[in-house]
Design an enzyme around this catalytic site. Structure first.
Site, PDB file in Angstrom:
ATOM      1  CG  ASP A 120     -12.145  15.821   9.759  1.00 43.19           C
ATOM      2  OD1 ASP A 120     -12.899  15.840  10.751  1.00 43.19           O
ATOM      3  OD2 ASP A 120     -11.277  14.959   9.594  1.00 43.19           O
ATOM      4  CE1 TYR A 122      -4.780  15.864  13.908  1.00 44.63           C
ATOM      5  CE2 TYR A 122      -3.666  17.917  14.439  1.00 44.63           C
ATOM      6  CZ  TYR A 122      -3.617  16.547  14.222  1.00 44.63           C
ATOM      7  OH  TYR A 122      -2.417  15.893  14.305  1.00 44.63           O
ATOM      8  CG  HIS A 127      -6.314  12.557  16.945  1.00 45.90           C
ATOM      9  ND1 HIS A 127      -6.080  11.275  16.504  1.00 45.90           N
ATOM     10  CD2 HIS A 127      -6.308  13.338  15.832  1.00 45.90           C
ATOM     11  CE1 HIS A 127      -5.961  11.280  15.181  1.00 45.90           C
ATOM     12  NE2 HIS A 127      -6.091  12.515  14.749  1.00 45.90           N
ATOM     13  NE  ARG A 136       4.544  17.961  13.574  1.00 45.25           N
ATOM     14  CZ  ARG A 136       3.223  17.798  13.502  1.00 45.25           C
ATOM     15  NH1 ARG A 136       2.655  17.482  12.352  1.00 45.25           N
ATOM     16  NH2 ARG A 136       2.467  17.962  14.561  1.00 45.25           N
ATOM     17  CD  GLU A 194      -8.496  10.699  11.326  1.00 40.67           C
ATOM     18  OE1 GLU A 194      -9.232  11.653  10.984  1.00 40.67           O
ATOM     19  OE2 GLU A 194      -7.266  10.797  11.452  1.00 40.67           O
ATOM     20  CD  GLU A 196     -13.096  12.891  12.446  1.00 45.01           C
ATOM     21  OE1 GLU A 196     -13.660  13.988  12.250  1.00 45.01           O
ATOM     22  OE2 GLU A 196     -12.033  12.558  11.894  1.00 45.01           O
ATOM     23  CG  ASP A 226     -11.567  11.633   8.196  1.00 40.02           C
ATOM     24  OD1 ASP A 226     -11.620  11.464   6.971  1.00 40.02           O
ATOM     25  OD2 ASP A 226     -10.713  12.349   8.751  1.00 40.02           O
ATOM     26  NE  ARG A 230      -4.252   7.352  10.230  1.00 41.31           N
ATOM     27  CZ  ARG A 230      -5.038   8.374  10.572  1.00 41.31           C
ATOM     28  NH1 ARG A 230      -4.849   9.565   9.998  1.00 41.31           N
ATOM     29  NH2 ARG A 230      -6.001   8.216  11.455  1.00 41.31           N
ATOM     30  CD  GLN A 233      -3.157  11.703   7.486  1.00 42.75           C
ATOM     31  OE1 GLN A 233      -3.607  10.581   7.695  1.00 42.75           O
ATOM     32  NE2 GLN A 233      -3.291  12.702   8.342  1.00 42.75           N
ATOM     33  CE1 TYR A 237       1.591  16.807   8.273  1.00 38.86           C
ATOM     34  CE2 TYR A 237       2.832  15.026   7.261  1.00 38.86           C
ATOM     35  CZ  TYR A 237       2.674  15.949   8.280  1.00 38.86           C
ATOM     36  OH  TYR A 237       3.578  16.022   9.288  1.00 38.86           O
ATOM     37  CE  LYS A 246      -7.112  12.541   7.407  1.00 45.91           C
ATOM     38  NZ  LYS A 246      -7.548  12.017   8.703  1.00 45.91           N
ATOM     39  CB  THR A 250     -16.113  11.036   4.729  1.00 42.38           C
ATOM     40  OG1 THR A 250     -14.856  11.530   4.264  1.00 42.38           O
ATOM     41  CG2 THR A 250     -16.278  11.373   6.207  1.00 42.38           C
ATOM     42  CB  THR A 337      -9.348  11.345  15.553  1.00 47.39           C
ATOM     43  OG1 THR A 337      -9.100  11.279  14.167  1.00 47.39           O
ATOM     44  CG2 THR A 337      -9.337   9.954  16.165  1.00 47.39           C
ATOM     45  CD  GLU A 351      -4.895   8.821  18.169  1.00 46.88           C
ATOM     46  OE1 GLU A 351      -4.807   9.509  19.188  1.00 46.88           O
ATOM     47  OE2 GLU A 351      -5.925   8.802  17.452  1.00 46.88           O
TER      48      GLU A 351
HETATM   49 MN    MN Z   1     -10.495  13.270  10.671  1.00 52.36          MN
END
Ligand code: MN
Length: 404
Positions: A120, A122, A127, A136, A194, A196, A226, A230, A233, A237, A246, A250, A337, A351
């Site tokens: 996967d 990014y 996104h 962050r 997500e 995709e 996906d 959260r 994650q 992560y 994740k 899927t 995403t 988001e």
């Molecule tokens: Mn994804």
């Protein structure tokens, strides 16, 4: 390819017209076959090849998925597509072909191919910027320094890729918010999606795939959800990336749209600054115009535009093999995403609701931030076809079930 009409009755704007012809695996009871969709029907490809109506070198005979056909390579894919177009448009074939059609509604749609590896990416700038800000908040820049130099990705879990319609049990795991003194264990309270687009490798490689060989290796595209926890994650992560947040499920659409059906959807790739390294520089730098829609319990909540993705599928494939890793038939790599610049174009709910701060209202009057048990998410997409037609991807759908 010129647009021919099928002898099968369907609306002029049917997204599964003769210009599309997506492949699938389907079944009834304990039987499984491969098929191709036209209108609201599926042509049984094993039966068609068995009766000598088309020649795929035996790739459809005795096969319950598309892997053997996908491994046959572009000359075979092109020949079969030409045969199918002829069989389904020339009236003289109707008598032989019509008995081999089944209604989509009467069959079980299976996972279309055996997933070898699953990667996967990014690759949406919007996104990655949004998630950088949310995950962050204190960092000076939302994007990390590598982001515009390489398509960031991670290896996912091939064994839990499921076909559209499969339920998604709410995942369990560890989570710890900044205010928690210690991590806790339990069902995810921040379950997300997500939206995709995934690409599937047909022809394997023994090492790096040069960027300009994309079309020789990639068979087609599917829609991907996906699913993402959260809370799991955010805690797990760093430093190695997504893992259990994740890997629980899927979902992919049952239809593999061949690259050949997306010729009219090709669009110039984005300008990339700083310039990419030579192995990521394509002679024909292009993406695809694919318009996604995300529905939450039937309410449309976002329309993510795939055309705006920063990294192209050819760049992703070149990057994921540049270290010498080989590609195998059935390798699935998803775009990441798909999010555009506005909130209504974002392909995830973290988001869309800005981390839950801006709940959205559904058609039944209820509001949502993250997924509740019983919620259903459906992602659909279409792309431009030749002569104003639309190429349908169908849908990938799934319902969140209460943990046992
Ligand atoms: Mn994804």
């Amino acid at each position: 390819m010129t647009t021919a009409a099928s002898w099968l009755e369907m609306a002029d704007d049917d997204p599964f017209g003769i210009d599309n012809l997506p492949y699938c695996a389907f079944g009834q009871d304990r039987f499984r076959w491969t098929g191709v969709r036209i209108g609201d029907r599926i042509l049984n490809l094993a039966a068609a090849e068995g009766r000598g109506l088309l020649d795929a070198g035996g790739a459809f005979l005795g096969q319950g998925n598309l892997n053997r056909f996908m491994s046959a390579g572009r000359p075979v894919w092109a020949r079969v597509r030409e045969h199918l177009t002829e069989l389904l448009s020339a009236a003289r074939h109707r008598e032989a072909v019509e008995p081999l059609l089944l209604a989509v509604a009467d069959v079980r749609l299976d996972l279309p191919f055996e997933v070898a590896d699953y990667v996967d990416f990014y690759s949406s700038l919007e996104h990655a910027t949004n998630l950088g800000r949310l995950f962050r908040p204190d960092a000076p820049e939302p994007l990390l320094p590598n982001w515009k130099h390489l398509p960031v990705g991670y290896h996912g879990r091939a064994g839990t890729v499921v076909v559209s319609g499969t339920d998604v049990p709410r995942p369990f795991g560890q989570r710890r918010t900044p205010d928690d003194p210690a991590p806790t264990y339990g069902p995810s309270t921040r379950l997300d999606v997500e939206a995709e687009v995934g690409f599937v490798v047909g022809v394997p490689s023994e090492g790096p795939i040069p960027i300009d060989d994309f079309r020789a290796h990639v068979f087609g595209a599917v829609l991907v959800n996906d699913w993402s926890a959260r809370d799991l994650q955010a805690w797990e992560y760093q430093p190695l990336g997504p893992f259990l947040g994740k890997s629980f499920r899927t979902s992919i659409s049952p239809w593999v749209v061949p690259l050949d059906a997306l010729e009219s959807a090709r669009t110039p790739g984005p300008a990339q600054q700083p310039p990419v390294l030579p192995y990521l520089s394509a002679a024909d730098h292009h993406g695809y115009e694919i318009d996604l829609e995300v529905l939450w319990n039937g309410t449309p909540v976002a329309r993510p535009p795939f055309a705006g993705m920063y990294w192209t599928p050819a760049q992703q494939l070149a990057h994921m093999t540049v270290n010498g890793a080989w590609a195998r038939t059935g390798d699935l790599y998803a775009s990441g995403t798909v999010s555009g610049p506005t909130p209504e174009q974002t392909g995830s709910f973290i988001e869309r609701t800005w981390n839950g701060a801006r709940p959205i209202q559904l058609a039944d009057g209820t509001t949502r931030t993250f997924l509740l048990d019983g919620d259903t998410v459906t992602i659909t997409a279409t792309a431009p076809g030749p002569s104003g037609s639309r190429i349908g991807f169908g849908e990938v759908t799934g319902t969140v079930t209460k943990p046992e």
